[in-house]
Design an enzyme around this catalytic site. Structure first.
Site, PDB file in Angstrom:
ATOM      1  N   HIS A 249     -41.209-105.046 -23.472  1.00  9.27           N
ATOM      2  CA  HIS A 249     -41.904-106.256 -23.915  1.00  9.27           C
ATOM      3  C   HIS A 249     -40.910-107.393 -24.192  1.00  9.27           C
ATOM      4  O   HIS A 249     -41.034-108.490 -23.629  1.00  9.27           O
ATOM      5  CB  HIS A 249     -42.701-105.930 -25.190  1.00  9.27           C
ATOM      6  CG  HIS A 249     -43.507-107.069 -25.729  1.00  9.27           C
ATOM      7  ND1 HIS A 249     -44.848-107.216 -25.467  1.00  9.27           N
ATOM      8  CD2 HIS A 249     -43.166-108.116 -26.519  1.00  9.27           C
ATOM      9  CE1 HIS A 249     -45.302-108.307 -26.066  1.00  9.27           C
ATOM     10  NE2 HIS A 249     -44.306-108.874 -26.719  1.00  9.27           N
ATOM     11  N   GLU A 250     -39.917-107.121 -25.017  1.00  9.39           N
ATOM     12  CA  GLU A 250     -38.936-108.166 -25.350  1.00  9.39           C
ATOM     13  C   GLU A 250     -38.113-108.535 -24.119  1.00  9.39           C
ATOM     14  O   GLU A 250     -37.694-109.686 -23.959  1.00  9.39           O
ATOM     15  CB  GLU A 250     -38.029-107.719 -26.502  1.00  9.39           C
ATOM     16  CG  GLU A 250     -38.753-107.386 -27.816  1.00  9.39           C
ATOM     17  CD  GLU A 250     -39.675-108.476 -28.334  1.00  9.39           C
ATOM     18  OE1 GLU A 250     -39.464-109.655 -27.975  1.00  9.39           O
ATOM     19  OE2 GLU A 250     -40.637-108.143 -29.074  1.00  9.39           O
TER      20      GLU A 250
ATOM     21  N   HIS B  85     -39.908-111.258 -22.324  1.00 11.17           N
ATOM     22  CA  HIS B  85     -39.628-112.566 -22.933  1.00 11.17           C
ATOM     23  C   HIS B  85     -38.235-113.067 -22.498  1.00 11.17           C
ATOM     24  O   HIS B  85     -38.049-114.227 -22.165  1.00 11.17           O
ATOM     25  CB  HIS B  85     -39.627-112.457 -24.465  1.00 11.17           C
ATOM     26  CG  HIS B  85     -40.990-112.416 -25.092  1.00 11.17           C
ATOM     27  ND1 HIS B  85     -41.925-113.397 -24.895  1.00 11.17           N
ATOM     28  CD2 HIS B  85     -41.567-111.517 -25.943  1.00 11.17           C
ATOM     29  CE1 HIS B  85     -43.032-113.113 -25.597  1.00 11.17           C
ATOM     30  NE2 HIS B  85     -42.844-111.966 -26.235  1.00 11.17           N
TER      31      HIS B  85
ATOM     32  N   GLU C 166     -45.961-115.016 -23.864  1.00 11.15           N
ATOM     33  CA  GLU C 166     -46.555-113.705 -24.092  1.00 11.15           C
ATOM     34  C   GLU C 166     -47.043-113.099 -22.770  1.00 11.15           C
ATOM     35  O   GLU C 166     -47.038-111.871 -22.601  1.00 11.15           O
ATOM     36  CB  GLU C 166     -47.710-113.839 -25.097  1.00 11.15           C
ATOM     37  CG  GLU C 166     -48.116-112.552 -25.782  1.00 11.15           C
ATOM     38  CD  GLU C 166     -47.066-111.966 -26.725  1.00 11.15           C
ATOM     39  OE1 GLU C 166     -46.094-112.672 -27.075  1.00 11.15           O
ATOM     40  OE2 GLU C 166     -47.212-110.789 -27.107  1.00 11.15           O
TER      41      GLU C 166
END
Lengths: 499, 499
Positions: free
Chosen positions: B264-265, B268, B294
């Site tokens: 997830h990170e 980003h 997001e």
């Protein structure tokens, strides 16, 4: 009176703003040398430039001038009074240099430092020469702005070691030279020669770290106010009084790099961690001089870390993490090996005994550059001559010689003597500590806290409140005296070399 | 013309200074959440205050106003033109709020955030209530300053997702609710239920890290422009375009925390790493909105990381680092378990399918707080009612309910919808990507670079140059449409639950 109170508040707010920029800058510098990813560095240079500029602007601002003028000899707060003094010195020094010369000098410094890197890599002094010439010229000019007529070098010394002069250095260096030249000679011809090769076996990084951390704990380094990380060129940095970080470097073929390096940086860090909280966010919340700072790191590295008592108490711990190759080493051989004396070309690899000779070479050369008639172009030859005279060895390349240190390329003339002064201060402090406690017994107890407490009580807590020579006089009852260092080294090395 | 050139230079210099403060501030924040020693934090708050203040001063300065006025619709440089636009929006927003209200609001925010911590720990909503009331009042007032008459909430939405309105959100959320309510119901009654307990075995941190790093490499995360560290609340941060760091948290009893968190990170971080270099040191060198940001993290976490293809190609690597307990797990059971659907109280622990329902609860409540007649004191009850209506479960404490998220306590009303928009954007992008390449085949190849290249080409490179809805329209050829998300989730979960 109300006026003074208001001005004090204004002054504190100004100091606090300056300190916040300094704190941010310190963190940026720590990160740059420990964690930053390779490609991240380019843009960071601008951040450093901006933060440095803000600090300089505050130091030389009209508001600062107003605070100094209004508070000088006015405020009843002793800490603020001393802070005013320090700020006034900084203000005056900066304001005497024309703005455009200051800017040109900053640019020259950073350019010259990166040229030095290339010059050293290529062993090419000519590349650096024009930059050094400009830097020397600027330093002479600045010293004149600051009021020097004949002794310009004294003005530069004052930047790093307030109160120390050429006259004093000549005297103490002569004492050291006279006291040690014979000893170095005798050692080189001694029958009994320790052999440091017994130490250069594979020693895994994790095990070195474990031992280093153990020593830091015993020294009283507060891990809630600091941390230990890896870097290429080890350093300690006070980001704020409760965030003082240490860095080290691990060589798996030579544990001495990390172990003695960590103890050394730990000594610097203890100084910054134990400064009185009342000094926080003033320019007094740091070491009082480069030399006193170095006295703290050298005290721990050499007077504790290379002492017989230290290894007596820690040998078992050391062996419990060390690989097989270290298990059978005889204690006396080990102790001799970590104290081996051997003239060498590179200052930062020098042993405890010949280290001061390296400093003297640099001291005499920079004095001659600033106040004498040594030309920059003649520096390499002059360097090699002095190395031969003091250490009996002659570098065959400039990389091994004049190009080894970055200091002059950054415009730092007058900095080197601090290293030797640090040794002398440390020896004098050690002698005084001996009068008040059995230092060896304390070390052998394995709990080093009485040493840390003594240093905090007499040195650390004061930060920059007391000046270096004043501090030494107050703690030891006598002026700086190099004989303590000569005596300490003579006794220690005569024993090790059976002389 | 010469005048415009000079003004452009002035503008660039101003942006560069602002960006350097931002870079320093980002590093301070990264350090605060990863490396800072416990006692070091107190003084750091002042550093954060000073750097934030400098950024605010530049954004609202007369020089900025002059640059905007002189360059608006004047400069031929498209990037500068868009930067002028963004700066103008920021200038106007800030200048419409009286200085003393801005300062009071900043103080209130930080106080309220720390009260929230205590209120959550003690499960005491009354403690936080007066702060929330003040925050809501300020937000309404600010929205009025910015020109709102009836739809104040739209003004707040615009802060996080420019161009998105209540009207649009009502429409897409209705689509999602209508599309998913039945599915969630069917799933809860399905005969076949995956069981995530098979995943919660001891899994050493180092092994989790090894696997996570492997996935980051496959995603194309550039370790020369970033690094992975540990923290409590994971985040990604762009310190500069070549220094974009990821943090994660390891739970040795549940590898999903670190593995899906890192992916997830990483999503980003890829966004920030792949922004066009030409945008560096302008306000355009970041993600265009919270929602688009997001969409990138969710795309990687769910559309890649929780896909069948991903585990097909990586199961062998996973098992090679996983402990014994994982070796015998059946592939289909594993795939089902990482996609288990189960209504839960806490948003950040929600599964892919019920996550949007959590967002809708918050969206409807904050809309009613700002533009409707919901009073802060009635929030806990209203929260629980909505949870029961949408998820069929009723929190028994406020810690499990309204006190779980920090957002409102920081004054962020209008932020939550970004999370759901991110899902919708991601699904719409995924659908478009499918038209242009066989996404599953790419994932199954184990080389994810075609996906990263596609996202860079269509999203990342533009930074803040294009606005979110404009970007989605350009890339997918159609306006935001929630049906892509509904279709994707329906197909995926019908298969998993044999419906």
């Amino acid at each position: 009176m109300e006026n003074v109170k208001q001005m004090e508040e204004k002054f504190r707010a100004l100091l606090q703003e300056q300190d916040s920029y300094r704190e941010a800058l310190s963190l940026v510098q720590w990160d740059l040398r420990t964690k930053i990813p390779t490609k991240g560095t380019d843009q960071r240079a601008e951040v450093i430039g901006l933060l440095s500029q803000k600090i300089h602007q505050i130091k030389t601002s009209d508001e600062m001038k107003e605070c100094i003028d209004q508070l000088k000899n006015q405020t009843g707060d002793a800490i603020l009074q001393r802070a005013v003094e320090v700020c006034e010195e900084e203000y005056q020094r900066s304001s005497l240099i024309p703005d455009e010369e200051h800017r040109a000098y900053i640019t020259l410094q950073s350019k010259s430092e990166s040229i030095w890197q290339q010059a050293r890599d290529e062993d090419n002094f000519e590349l650096l020469q024009p930059y050094l010439e400009e830097l020397v010229a600027y330093n002479k000019k600045f010293a004149t702005y600051w009021g020097a007529t004949t002794n310009k070098y004294d003005q530069l010394l004052d930047l790093f070691e307030p109160g120390v002069t050429t006259a004093l250095l000549d005297q103490v260096f002569e004492q050291v030279r006279d006291g040690l030249t014979d000893l170095v000679q005798q050692i080189s011809q001694a029958d009994h020669q320790p052999d440091s090769h017994i130490l250069t076996h594979y020693f895994p990084k994790e095990a070195q770290e474990k031992f280093s951390l153990d020593v830091l704990h015993r020294m009283g380094y507060d891990f809630q106010s600091g941390r230990l990380d890896e870097t290429i060129h080890p350093f300690a940095i006070g980001i704020n009084p409760n965030d003082v970080r240490i860095t080290t470097r691990y060589d798996e073929q030579d544990f001495r790099m990390a172990v003695f390096g960590t103890i050394h940086e730990g000594g610097h860090a203890l100084y910054e961690q134990n400064i009185d909280n009342a000094l926080a966010q003033t320019p007094l919340a740091t070491g009082t001089s480069m030399g006193i700072h170095e006295s703290q790191s050298l005290f721990w590295e050499n007077f504790v870390g290379r002492s017989k008592s230290f290894w007596k108490v820690l040998m078992e711990d050391f062996k419990s993490v060390a690989p097989e190759a270290f298990q059978q080493i005889d204690f006396e051989d080990f102790y001799g090996a970590v104290n081996e004396v051997k003239p060498s070309y590179i200052r930062i690899e020098a042993d405890e005994l010949t280290y001061c000779l390296h400093i003297m070479v640099r001291y005499e050369l920079e004095k001659a550059l600033i106040d004498g008639d040594l030309a920059v172009k003649d520096l390499p030859e002059a360097w090699n001559d002095k190395m031969e005279a003091y250490l009996g060895i002659r570098p065959s390349t400039n990389k091994q010689g004049v190009l080894q240190d970055i200091h002059w390329s950054g415009g730092d003339f007058g900095y080197f003597p601090s290293y030797a002064l640090g040794y002398m201060y440390a020896a004098q402090l050690h002698h005084q500590m001996q009068q008040e406690m059995d230092v060896e017994a304390v070390i052998e107890s394995g709990d080093f806290s009485p040493i840390t407490s003594w240093l905090t009580e007499h040195i650390h807590q004061y930060g920059k409140v007391k000046k270096p020579l004043e501090l030494i006089k107050e703690v030891t009852g006598s002026s700086l005296n190099a004989s303590y260092l000569v005596t300490y080294l003579t006794n220690k090395y005569k024993a090790i070399y059976n002389l």
